[in-house]
Design a protein around this motif. Structure first.
Motif, short mmCIF file in Angstrom:
data_model
loop_
_atom_site.label_atom_id
_atom_site.label_comp_id
_atom_site.label_asym_id
_atom_site.label_seq_id
_atom_site.Cartn_x
_atom_site.Cartn_y
_atom_site.Cartn_z
N ALA A 22 0.84 -1.20 0.00
CA ALA A 22 0.00 0.00 0.00
C ALA A 22 0.88 1.25 0.00
N CYS A 23 2.03 1.14 0.64
CA CYS A 23 2.90 2.32 0.79
C CYS A 23 4.29 2.03 0.23
N PHE A 24 4.68 2.78 -0.78
CA PHE A 24 5.98 2.57 -1.39
C PHE A 24 7.09 3.34 -0.66
N ALA A 25 6.70 4.21 0.26
CA ALA A 25 7.73 4.92 1.04
C ALA A 25 8.39 3.96 2.01
N CYS A 26 7.57 3.08 2.63
CA CYS A 26 8.13 2.17 3.65
C CYS A 26 7.91 0.70 3.29
N TYR A 27 7.31 0.40 2.14
CA TYR A 27 6.98 -0.97 1.74
C TYR A 27 6.22 -1.67 2.87
N ILE A 66 10.38 7.43 10.40
CA ILE A 66 9.11 6.74 10.63
C ILE A 66 8.05 7.25 9.65
N CYS A 67 7.46 6.32 8.94
CA CYS A 67 6.49 6.66 7.90
C CYS A 67 5.21 7.26 8.50
N HIS A 68 4.39 7.84 7.64
CA HIS A 68 3.12 8.41 8.10
C HIS A 68 1.94 7.49 7.83
N CYS A 69 2.16 6.37 7.17
CA CYS A 69 1.04 5.50 6.80
C CYS A 69 0.64 4.59 7.96
N THR A 70 -0.40 3.79 7.77
CA THR A 70 -0.93 2.96 8.86
C THR A 70 0.08 1.91 9.33
ZN LIG Z 1 4.48 3.80 4.82
#
Ligand SMILES: [Zn+2]
Length: 169
Positions: A22-27, A66-70
């Protein structure tokens, strides 16, 4: 039904797929990755030092971003058991006790930067998938296609890999 050692048809197919995250910033790990060096476009000296204008990368030398996604938050299963501890809570990036001192377990990056890394990386993966699938189709059709520069470069580097590794003799 007994377990089968045969691969599923999806696994046997030769299509190249971008990672299904879902998130390519943090996989979907909660920690922004920098395997491709994209983060250094924003934070030049992250996990690196710049000497005479040349970037020397040392992975893991700086605090985690630290990512901002769930994926950065605690997760629970249907029985309210914690399945992932999480790096953030409602008040921000969590901290930990280091020799009696509270220290944040990572840094809280700019949201727009993370959004941009996510979009750029997603687009790059899509482009790679398109390139690789087109190449594979050409090879299957018996053609000898020209390799994109990023594959040609790695191929060339691998030819001299014995010079990159230390000698044990
Ligand atoms: Zn993320």
């Amino acid at each position: 039904m007994s377990a089968s050692h045969k691969r599923s048809s999806l696994d046997r197919d030769t299509t190249f797929y971008a990672p299904k995250v879902a998130c390519f910033a943090c996989y979907d790990s909660g920690i922004v990755s920098n395997g491709d060096g994209l983060l250094n476009d924003y934070l030049t000296d992250y996990d690196a030092t710049v000497i005479d204008g040349v970037l020397h990368r040392h992975g893991g030398s700086d605090l985690a971003i630290i990512c901002h996604c769930t994926a950065a938050y605690e997760a629970q299963d249907f029985e309210s058991q914690t399945t992932r501890a999480g790096f953030r809570d409602s008040s921000g990036v969590k901290s930990t006790d280091i020799n009696g001192r509270q220290q944040a377990i990572g840094v809280d990056p700019d949201k727009d930067m993370i959004r941009e890394i996510h979009r750029k990386r997603r687009d790059l993966w899509q482009r790679s998938a398109k390139d690789l699938n087109s190449l594979r189709q050409q090879v299957r059709a018996g053609m000898n296609p020209q390799l994109p520069h990023y594959i040609a470069t790695v191929k060339q580097q691998l030819q001299s890999v014995d010079q990159l590794l230390p000698s044990f003799e």
